[in-house]
Scaffold this active site. Sequence first.
Site, PDB file in Angstrom:
ATOM      1  N   PRO A  90       0.936  -1.155  -0.134  1.00 29.56           N
ATOM      2  CA  PRO A  90       0.070   0.279   0.215  1.00 29.56           C
ATOM      3  C   PRO A  90       0.985   1.191  -0.157  1.00 29.56           C
ATOM      4  O   PRO A  90       0.340   2.691  -0.366  1.00 29.56           O
ATOM      5  CB  PRO A  90      -0.430  -0.633   1.273  1.00 29.56           C
ATOM      6  CG  PRO A  90      -0.451  -1.428   2.056  1.00 29.56           C
ATOM      7  CD  PRO A  90       0.449  -2.128   1.365  1.00 29.56           C
ATOM      8  N   GLU A 117       1.347  -8.167   8.610  1.00 31.36           N
ATOM      9  CA  GLU A 117       1.199  -6.892   8.988  1.00 31.36           C
ATOM     10  C   GLU A 117       2.495  -6.301   8.030  1.00 31.36           C
ATOM     11  O   GLU A 117       2.422  -5.149   7.655  1.00 31.36           O
ATOM     12  CB  GLU A 117       2.181  -6.441  10.489  1.00 31.36           C
ATOM     13  CG  GLU A 117       2.050  -5.171  10.521  1.00 31.36           C
ATOM     14  CD  GLU A 117       0.179  -4.275  10.776  1.00 31.36           C
ATOM     15  OE1 GLU A 117       0.720  -3.262  11.173  1.00 31.36           O
ATOM     16  OE2 GLU A 117      -0.133  -5.078  11.080  1.00 31.36           O
ATOM     17  N   ARG A 155      -0.482  -7.833 -21.518  1.00 28.73           N
ATOM     18  CA  ARG A 155      -0.884  -7.188 -23.110  1.00 28.73           C
ATOM     19  C   ARG A 155      -0.713  -6.147 -23.794  1.00 28.73           C
ATOM     20  O   ARG A 155      -0.769  -6.233 -24.839  1.00 28.73           O
ATOM     21  CB  ARG A 155      -3.011  -7.358 -22.574  1.00 28.73           C
ATOM     22  CG  ARG A 155      -3.153  -6.066 -21.971  1.00 28.73           C
ATOM     23  CD  ARG A 155      -4.274  -5.332 -21.178  1.00 28.73           C
ATOM     24  NE  ARG A 155      -5.010  -5.244 -22.503  1.00 28.73           N
ATOM     25  CZ  ARG A 155      -4.997  -3.858 -23.215  1.00 28.73           C
ATOM     26  NH1 ARG A 155      -4.210  -3.234 -22.684  1.00 28.73           N
ATOM     27  NH2 ARG A 155      -6.004  -3.909 -23.773  1.00 28.73           N
ATOM     28  N   ASP A 170      -6.364   2.385 -26.072  1.00 29.72           N
ATOM     29  CA  ASP A 170      -7.005   1.693 -24.429  1.00 29.72           C
ATOM     30  C   ASP A 170      -6.461   3.417 -23.540  1.00 29.72           C
ATOM     31  O   ASP A 170      -5.682   4.253 -23.915  1.00 29.72           O
ATOM     32  CB  ASP A 170      -6.033   0.992 -23.891  1.00 29.72           C
ATOM     33  CG  ASP A 170      -6.490  -0.245 -24.710  1.00 29.72           C
ATOM     34  OD1 ASP A 170      -6.946  -0.541 -25.094  1.00 29.72           O
ATOM     35  OD2 ASP A 170      -5.270  -1.116 -23.822  1.00 29.72           O
TER      36      ASP A 170
END
Length: 246
Positions: A90, A117, A155, A170
């Site tokens: 994160p 953790e 991709r 895209d």
Amino acid sequence: MKIDVLTLFPEMFSGVFGSSILKKAKEKEIVQYQTVNFRDFSDSKHKTVDDYPYGGGAGMVLKAQPIFDAVECLKEKKASSKPRIILLCPQGETYTQKKAEELAKEDHLIFICGHYEGYDERIREHLVTDEISIGDYVLTGGELGAMVVIDSVVRLLPGVLGNEDSPITDSFSTGLLEHPQYTRPADFRGMKVPDVLLSGNHQHIDEWREKESLRRTFTRRKDLLEHYRLNDKQKKWLKEWEAEKK
């Protein structure tokens, strides 16, 4: 491209690597996948990979030793490459299409998927080259994040998609969101395809797509326009839309 994934749950990747575009890329020998359970590299009697944090606190922390040894083993097997070693966490930089395009130029990627953790800080400081977050939220582990990144990178590799122009248009690849798309029938329950797309005039179609791509970005993700270089025609369209809002 060689993709190695360090994870405590390698079974999570079998369906992803064995389906759809990722499967086709492997069958075409454009990419190789390998999942590695870094518990196998633990030097402890009971194969533990985590321990209590120094200084106390909640949760368990992944130890440096198993992950360092696993990465070093993978690097030795492919000694000719200098892999990008990616930590899913994160605290990493928010993932973008630009980052996907950057990683797609590499020939060896190693993903580290954590649990518990967090990681021993020495993994961040002395082993990884990139820290990536797929969004401002917390998942149980890094596996889902790794799947997202791998899919978006593979991709982009030449020969993976049937149409080589697909990734070029895209959303985010051009700096704007993609224009609306339609297919047959031209009239579905009274909802009709824009006439310009049926005209056969490719110059007018290209201009319509450019304008609708800009309009969609203006209405949905105006923040993307802060760093987008507009041409004179696009500036004129934006002024018209801004005036309509007043």
